[in-house]
Scaffold this motif. Structure first.
Motif, PDB file in Angstrom:
ATOM      1  N   ASN A   1      46.163  -9.113  27.967  1.00 50.42           N
ATOM      2  CA  ASN A   1      46.168  -8.574  28.791  1.00 50.42           C
ATOM      3  C   ASN A   1      46.742 -10.056  29.804  1.00 50.42           C
ATOM      4  O   ASN A   1      46.676 -11.362  29.288  1.00 50.42           O
ATOM      5  N   CYS A   2      47.758 -10.025  31.042  1.00 47.15           N
ATOM      6  CA  CYS A   2      48.125 -11.098  31.583  1.00 47.15           C
ATOM      7  C   CYS A   2      47.388 -11.401  32.804  1.00 47.15           C
ATOM      8  O   CYS A   2      47.599 -10.672  34.096  1.00 47.15           O
ATOM      9  N   GLN A   3      47.820 -12.357  33.577  1.00 49.12           N
ATOM     10  CA  GLN A   3      48.093 -12.801  35.282  1.00 49.12           C
ATOM     11  C   GLN A   3      49.216 -14.254  35.321  1.00 49.12           C
ATOM     12  O   GLN A   3      50.013 -14.278  34.235  1.00 49.12           O
TER      13      GLN A   3
ATOM     14  N   LEU B   1      57.424 -20.183  38.732  1.00 47.71           N
ATOM     15  CA  LEU B   1      55.833 -18.436  38.533  1.00 47.71           C
ATOM     16  C   LEU B   1      55.772 -18.776  36.383  1.00 47.71           C
ATOM     17  O   LEU B   1      56.571 -18.497  35.768  1.00 47.71           O
ATOM     18  N   LEU B   2      54.478 -18.688  36.606  1.00 49.87           N
ATOM     19  CA  LEU B   2      53.908 -18.704  35.264  1.00 49.87           C
ATOM     20  C   LEU B   2      53.853 -17.315  35.078  1.00 49.87           C
ATOM     21  O   LEU B   2      52.450 -17.409  35.673  1.00 49.87           O
ATOM     22  N   LYS B   3      54.044 -17.239  33.370  1.00 58.11           N
ATOM     23  CA  LYS B   3      52.810 -15.690  32.944  1.00 58.11           C
ATOM     24  C   LYS B   3      52.048 -16.431  31.817  1.00 58.11           C
ATOM     25  O   LYS B   3      52.521 -17.263  31.123  1.00 58.11           O
ATOM     26  N   ILE B   4      50.776 -15.619  32.046  1.00 59.43           N
ATOM     27  CA  ILE B   4      49.539 -16.277  31.329  1.00 59.43           C
ATOM     28  C   ILE B   4      48.800 -15.258  30.416  1.00 59.43           C
ATOM     29  O   ILE B   4      48.729 -14.172  31.159  1.00 59.43           O
ATOM     30  N   ASP B   5      49.456 -15.173  29.380  1.00 57.87           N
ATOM     31  CA  ASP B   5      49.386 -13.614  28.207  1.00 57.87           C
ATOM     32  C   ASP B   5      47.840 -13.890  28.000  1.00 57.87           C
ATOM     33  O   ASP B   5      47.862 -15.541  26.949  1.00 57.87           O
ATOM     34  N   TYR B   6      47.385 -13.448  28.433  1.00 57.01           N
ATOM     35  CA  TYR B   6      45.699 -13.615  27.706  1.00 57.01           C
ATOM     36  C   TYR B   6      45.629 -13.353  26.180  1.00 57.01           C
ATOM     37  O   TYR B   6      45.791 -11.935  25.587  1.00 57.01           O
TER      38      TYR B   6
END
Length: 153
Positions: free
Chosen positions: A4-6, A129-134
């Motif tokens: 998932n991502c945030q 804006l950062l995308k954080i892909d877990y």
């Protein structure tokens, strides 16, 4: 590969700016524990009053990474931003840099340099804006457990 991502938006209103740098303190907690992830800058806008010497700016970030090395041992490059008028800089292509890190980000300092390595002047504004892909830990463990018997032979 990603579970998932945030997204983490860092606003100019909370940033401290100086010549060649922008810093955000007290970033909101992303998860209760530190989780492995890939961090990508999906949007960066930097605005200057006066034109810079070059049309591109190298953006480095104070992130711990496990998949980045540089010959000068500096912070990892998170993006290269471009400007047609040398005043308003942003990503003009999809950012190909995905840094393997963790989401335990308390503070973030961006270092802004011109392509010749010189620091930029103090920016008027900067938004990120950062995308954080877990990383899907269960899938990784499952893959490792499936591979383990073949390694034991």
């Amino acid at each position: 590969m990603y579970h998932n991502c945030q997204y983490l938006y860092l606003s100019d209103a909370e940033a401290s700016k100086a010549a060649g740098s922008v810093t955000w303190q007290n970033i909101p907690t992303l998860s209760l524990s530190s989780r492995e992830c890939y961090i990508t800058a999906v949007k960066i806008n930097v605005l200057y009053n006066d034109a810079q010497s070059h049309a591109d700016i190298v953006v480095k970030g104070s992130l711990p990474t496990m998949n980045y090395k540089s010959s000068d041992n500096s912070e990892p490059v998170i993006a290269v931003i471009h400007s047609d008028d040398k005043k308003i800089f942003d990503l003009n292509i999809e950012n190909p840099i995905h840094l393997f890190s963790n989401d335990n980000i308390k503070n973030l300092k961006l270092t802004l340099t011109e392509t010749d390595g010189s620091a930029t002047v103090t920016p008027n504004a900067c938004n990120l804006l950062l995308k954080i892909d877990y990383v899907d830990q269960e899938k990784q463990q499952e893959s490792f457990l499936m591979e383990l018997p073949s390694r034991l032979k």
